[in-house]
Design a protein around this motif. Structure first.
Motif, short mmCIF file in Angstrom:
data_model
loop_
_atom_site.label_atom_id
_atom_site.label_comp_id
_atom_site.label_asym_id
_atom_site.label_seq_id
_atom_site.Cartn_x
_atom_site.Cartn_y
_atom_site.Cartn_z
N UNK A 1 -73.88 5.82 26.71
CA UNK A 1 -73.15 4.57 26.86
C UNK A 1 -72.49 4.53 28.23
N UNK A 2 -72.75 3.48 28.97
CA UNK A 2 -72.21 3.35 30.32
C UNK A 2 -70.88 2.62 30.27
N UNK A 3 -69.88 3.21 30.89
CA UNK A 3 -68.56 2.60 30.98
C UNK A 3 -68.53 1.64 32.17
N UNK A 4 -68.05 0.42 31.96
CA UNK A 4 -67.84 -0.52 33.05
C UNK A 4 -66.35 -0.54 33.36
N UNK A 5 -66.01 -0.09 34.57
CA UNK A 5 -64.61 0.06 34.95
C UNK A 5 -64.26 -0.99 36.00
N UNK A 6 -63.18 -1.73 35.77
CA UNK A 6 -62.80 -2.85 36.63
C UNK A 6 -61.56 -2.50 37.46
N UNK A 7 -61.57 -2.93 38.72
CA UNK A 7 -60.41 -2.81 39.60
C UNK A 7 -60.19 -4.15 40.32
N UNK A 8 -58.95 -4.55 40.40
CA UNK A 8 -58.59 -5.77 41.14
C UNK A 8 -57.87 -5.37 42.41
N UNK A 9 -58.34 -5.87 43.53
CA UNK A 9 -57.79 -5.49 44.84
C UNK A 9 -57.34 -6.75 45.55
N UNK A 10 -56.07 -6.81 45.89
CA UNK A 10 -55.50 -7.95 46.60
C UNK A 10 -55.67 -7.71 48.09
N UNK A 11 -56.37 -8.62 48.74
CA UNK A 11 -56.60 -8.50 50.17
C UNK A 11 -55.36 -8.96 50.93
N UNK A 12 -55.21 -8.52 52.19
CA UNK A 12 -54.06 -8.94 52.99
C UNK A 12 -54.05 -10.45 53.20
N UNK A 13 -52.87 -10.99 53.49
CA UNK A 13 -52.76 -12.42 53.77
C UNK A 13 -53.37 -12.77 55.11
N UNK A 14 -53.31 -14.04 55.48
CA UNK A 14 -53.91 -14.50 56.73
C UNK A 14 -55.05 -15.45 56.47
N UNK A 15 -55.76 -15.78 57.53
CA UNK A 15 -56.84 -16.76 57.43
C UNK A 15 -58.09 -16.21 56.76
N UNK A 16 -58.31 -14.89 56.85
CA UNK A 16 -59.54 -14.30 56.35
C UNK A 16 -59.38 -13.90 54.89
N UNK A 17 -59.23 -14.92 54.05
CA UNK A 17 -59.07 -14.69 52.62
C UNK A 17 -60.16 -15.42 51.85
N UNK A 18 -60.61 -14.87 50.74
CA UNK A 18 -61.73 -15.50 50.01
C UNK A 18 -61.31 -16.80 49.33
#
Length: 267
Positions: free
Chosen positions: A3-20
């Motif tokens: 059984x494969x474990x799916x592990x999730x991480x949330x990463x907050x990128x720095x502020x500024x213009x280059x944001x998704x």
């Protein structure tokens, strides 16, 4: 069937213009070592596809290479080719691929075959090089670091510095979110000092055996209780995510340590 474990991480990128404009979903895999999950790896492919990734990162050791023996490339290359049909795939060499590269005669020229097959599949192999990609309105610079073999030796106390990384791959890119694919996580402090906003690693196989409240027990370098065996870490406001990987080789042991696929949400 494992059984494969799916592990999730949330990463907050720095502020500024280059944001998704919306979260970027990336899947990271590592240390496949020719492991097969279901017929033709269908189980693994289906799990990854269900994450709807914008990009896939492979952090090394697709195969198992031993001097003067045949190296099976089919399992790892076929997996990446299938994933590349749905989204971009970027990969870096682990110690198994790298030693086949630097000792071509001992490994029967298998590395050139690997490079050719990856190119045919549209997979980007980063050999101390970088590639810029744009996803959801944000520019990412992906760097692939080839770590010298002396840093993989068992019982070695050698430490890779940020200056050595700079000599190999240059400076991080300004005005970009810099992602570093570096197979061995042991040198996280140097990766952070070099300037990696996010480092993605594997290699330690989760510590082979994992104990509650303690974590991984032993590394492939036969070091006890490795600090960066699996998980997300932060240093100097920069992050590293380490996958426990999917397979194993010489020490074919995984206790309380399921094979895993990592899903990163960059937001």
């Amino acid at each position: 069937m494992s059984r494969i474990k799916v592990r999730h991480y949330r990463i907050v990128m720095p502020g500024g213009d280059n944001r998704p404009e919306k979260p970027i979903r990336a899947v990271m895999i590592g240390d496949l070592h020719n492991r097969i999950f279901g017929e033709a790896n269908n189980q693994l492919v289906e799990i990854i596809q269900k994450q709807y990734p914008d990009v896939v990162f492979s952090v090394g050791d697709l195969t198992v290479s031993r001097a003067n023996e045949e190296t099976n490339l089919d399992v790892g290359v076929s997996l990446l080719k299938r994933l590349a049909c749905d989204c971009p795939v970027y990969c870096v060499n682990g110690n198994h691929e790298f030693r086949a590269k630097i000792f071509p005669e001992d490994y029967r020229g298998v590395y050139q075959k690997l490079v050719g097959e990856l190119q045919k599949g549209g997979i980007v192999l980063l050999e101390n090089t970088r590639a810029q990609i744009e996803i959801n309105g944000v520019r990412l610079m992906v760097h692939g670091l080839e770590i010298p073999m002396k840093y993989y030796k068992r019982f070695s106390g050698d430490f890779m510095t940020a200056e050595e990384i700079r000599a190999l791959i240059g400076e991080p890119e300004e005005d970009c979110y810099n992602i570093l694919l570096a197979h061995n996580p042991v040198f996280f402090e140097s990766y952070a000092l070099w300037g990696a906003d996010l480092t993605l690693s594997g290699h330690l196989h989760g510590g082979l055996v994992r104990l509650p409240f303690i974590g991984g027990v032993v590394s492939p370098q036969v070091k006890l209780f490795p600090k960066y065996a699996q998980g997300m870490f932060e240093k100097y406001r920069r992050k590293m995510v380490v996958t426990a990987g999917l397979g194993s080789h010489s020490f074919a042991l995984r206790i309380n340590n399921p094979p895993e696929v990592v899903v990163l949400e960059l937001t």
